[in-house]
Design an enzyme around this catalytic site. Structure first.
Site, PDB file in Angstrom:
ATOM      1  CB  THR A  36      -0.897   0.057   1.262  1.00 43.28           C
ATOM      2  OG1 THR A  36      -0.074  -0.255   2.393  1.00 43.28           O
ATOM      3  CG2 THR A  36      -2.032  -0.948   1.185  1.00 43.28           C
ATOM      4  CG  ASP A  37       5.283   1.172   0.744  1.00 37.44           C
ATOM      5  OD1 ASP A  37       4.982   0.483  -0.248  1.00 37.44           O
ATOM      6  OD2 ASP A  37       6.436   1.203   1.232  1.00 37.44           O
ATOM      7  CB  SER A 126      14.666 -12.853   6.237  1.00 37.35           C
ATOM      8  OG  SER A 126      14.930 -11.589   6.808  1.00 37.35           O
ATOM      9  CB  SER A 129      13.829  -3.992   6.021  1.00 38.61           C
ATOM     10  OG  SER A 129      12.657  -3.872   5.303  1.00 38.61           O
ATOM     11  CB  SER A 130      18.997  -7.298   5.923  1.00 41.97           C
ATOM     12  OG  SER A 130      18.804  -7.822   4.641  1.00 41.97           O
ATOM     13  CB  SER A 131      18.847  -3.864   1.683  1.00 49.02           C
ATOM     14  OG  SER A 131      17.471  -3.991   1.492  1.00 49.02           O
ATOM     15  CG  ASP A 178      10.855  -1.800   3.719  1.00 45.76           C
ATOM     16  OD1 ASP A 178       9.693  -2.003   4.130  1.00 45.76           O
ATOM     17  OD2 ASP A 178      11.340  -2.379   2.735  1.00 45.76           O
TER      18      ASP A 178
HETATM   19  C1  GLA Z   1       9.034  -3.961   0.347  1.00 46.73           C
HETATM   20  C2  GLA Z   1       9.222  -2.486  -0.005  1.00 46.73           C
HETATM   21  C3  GLA Z   1       8.222  -1.625   0.768  1.00 46.73           C
HETATM   22  C4  GLA Z   1       6.793  -2.145   0.619  1.00 46.73           C
HETATM   23  C5  GLA Z   1       6.734  -3.646   0.868  1.00 46.73           C
HETATM   24  C6  GLA Z   1       5.375  -4.219   0.560  1.00 46.73           C
HETATM   25  O1  GLA Z   1       9.366  -4.194   1.684  1.00 46.73           O
HETATM   26  O2  GLA Z   1      10.518  -2.065   0.280  1.00 46.73           O
HETATM   27  O3  GLA Z   1       8.330  -0.283   0.346  1.00 46.73           O
HETATM   28  O4  GLA Z   1       6.285  -1.819  -0.644  1.00 46.73           O
HETATM   29  O5  GLA Z   1       7.691  -4.363   0.119  1.00 46.73           O
HETATM   30  O6  GLA Z   1       4.426  -3.739   1.434  1.00 46.73           O
END
Ligand code: GLA
Length: 392
Positions: A36-37, A126, A129-131, A178
């Site tokens: 949704t972001d 995984s 959001s490690s990056s 993220d």
């Molecule tokens: C990844 C992207 C986020 C978001 C999600 C899905 O994590 O980096 O910006 O779009 O996917 O919700």
């Protein structure tokens, strides 16, 4: 791994003289509000207590030296500030270098190089959001080392820098969720973020007698080689079709009733499903946060389950691994809700599980997964932590 061991590693690789400083940036898990972001909708992520540790020292020349304790075999990678070129990086240094490049692009030229040692305890690839965690660790490091005031480049600016770097240096068209969660995270709270204008509210996550359990499918994924960018452009096309009949800036502006009224403007059934997910998921997120505020965890869990179904059937980003984990979770005792989290196509699920059912959850979901997929999943009972910053 203790911070002292990471510092010790720095000394071994690069020597112990000078002003050596330490930083931390968490990983994140999104509780609800997926894909949704980039549709001007809402998300509800939180920062974790696991993340990336960064030990750094400024140099007097323009050299860059990187060492990751997670990639020992790779050894020290040498580069230079003269060699920051978007799209050219073939290894993990793309993330710190992307942030240095972004600082320059945003009017804060990085004049001196750095020696950096990183250690991360977020499982790699995984979907936690490690990056983005490496990006934000680098961001807080640069701001601190360059002596830039915290009101000149705010934490939200750093989140936007991270997204800019991801979009333009690494070629992944991600949204802001993220980086925002990692920059702005707060202990025991999730962030209810409206991505249309970046307004946000903290919401305490009171789960009473339950915890957040993450199951990692161990199916590796990278956003760049996934269908992420494709989903994003499908939504953009659907939005353009809807804009012919209604004046809207993003799918997140639509209520369910409004969407149902004008949806036939979308001329392709696949795009229709993608847009439907974006609109319904956004509304689910708003409802879920309202339920949590009222301490109605049952409704919150049900909305998590509905989110997964929509990601599976309409958005088609789950796959056999995530579906197996989630279905096994739905069948397990003491599970309040379970869904995939992050971009999908592999990565993790997030479940809310009653304390006294966690051991059984890990055992039964783990067994069902191994049985069907052939290799094991990993489980993490996690805590919600603070955002990125300098470690004293
Ligand atoms: C990844 C992207 C986020 C978001 C999600 C899905 O994590 O980096 O910006 O779009 O996917 O919700």
């Amino acid at each position: 791994m203790k911070i002292d061991e990471i510092k010790q590693c720095f000394v071994e690789k690069f020597g112990g003289e000078g002003d050596i400083r330490t930083y931390f940036a968490p990983g994140r898990v999104n509780l609800i509000g997926e894909h949704t972001d980039y549709n001007a909708g809402h998300v509800f992520p939180c920062a974790l207590t696991i993340g990336t540790y960064l030990v750094a020292r400024k140099r007097t020349d323009r050299k860059l030296r990187f060492y990751s304790m997670n990639f020992e075999k790779v050894g020290v990678i040498e580069s230079s500030l003269e060699h920051l070129a978007a799209g050219s990086e073939k290894n993990w240094t793309a993330y710190p270098k992307g942030m240095m490049w972004t600082f320059q692009e945003k009017g804060y030229p990085v004049k001196e190089g750095y020696d950096m040692v990183l250690f991360g305890n977020i499982p790699n690839g995984s979907g936690l959001s490690s990056s983005a965690s490496v990006e934000l660790a680098t961001g807080v490091m640069l701001r601190d080392m360059m002596g830039i005031a915290e009101d000149k480049i705010t934490m939200i600016d750093l989140a936007l820098f991270g997204q800019f770097s991801e979009n333009h240096y690494n070629g992944v068209n991600c949204g802001i969720m993220d980086q925002f969660a990692i920059a702005m995270g707060r202990k025991d709270q999730a962030i209810f973020l409206d991505t249309s204008d970046l307004s946000y509210q903290y919401a305490p996550v009171k789960l009473k007698d339950a915890r957040i359990v993450i199951a990692c499918s161990n199916k590796k994924r990278g956003l760049g080689d996934s269908k992420y960018n494709e989903r994003r452009s499908e939504c953009e096309t659907a939005l353009a079709e809807l804009q012919k009949v209604k004046d809207i800036a993003g799918l997140g502006e639509l209520t369910i009733e409004e969407f149902e009224e004008i949806k036939d403007a979308i001329k392709d059934p696949v795009r229709m499903k993608r847009a439907r997910h974006a609109v319904y998921e956004n509304q689910r997120t708003i409802q879920a946060v309202a339920a949590l505020e009222k301490d109605d965890i049952t409704t919150f869990g049900q909305l998590m389950n509905d989110s997964h179904v929509s990601l599976r059937d309409d958005y088609e980003v789950t796959g056999i691994e995530l579906d197996t984990l989630v279905e096994a979770a739905w069948n397990a005792q003491g599970v309040i809700g379970s869904r995939m989290t992050g971009a999908g196509f592999g990565g993790c699920t997030v479940s809310i599980v009653k304390n006294d059912a966690i051991d059984n959850f890990i055992e039964t979901v783990g067994a069902a997964y191994k049985d069907k997929i052939g290799y094991a999943a990993d489980f993490y009972v996690v805590d919600i932590g603070d955002g990125a910053g300098v470690l004293k």
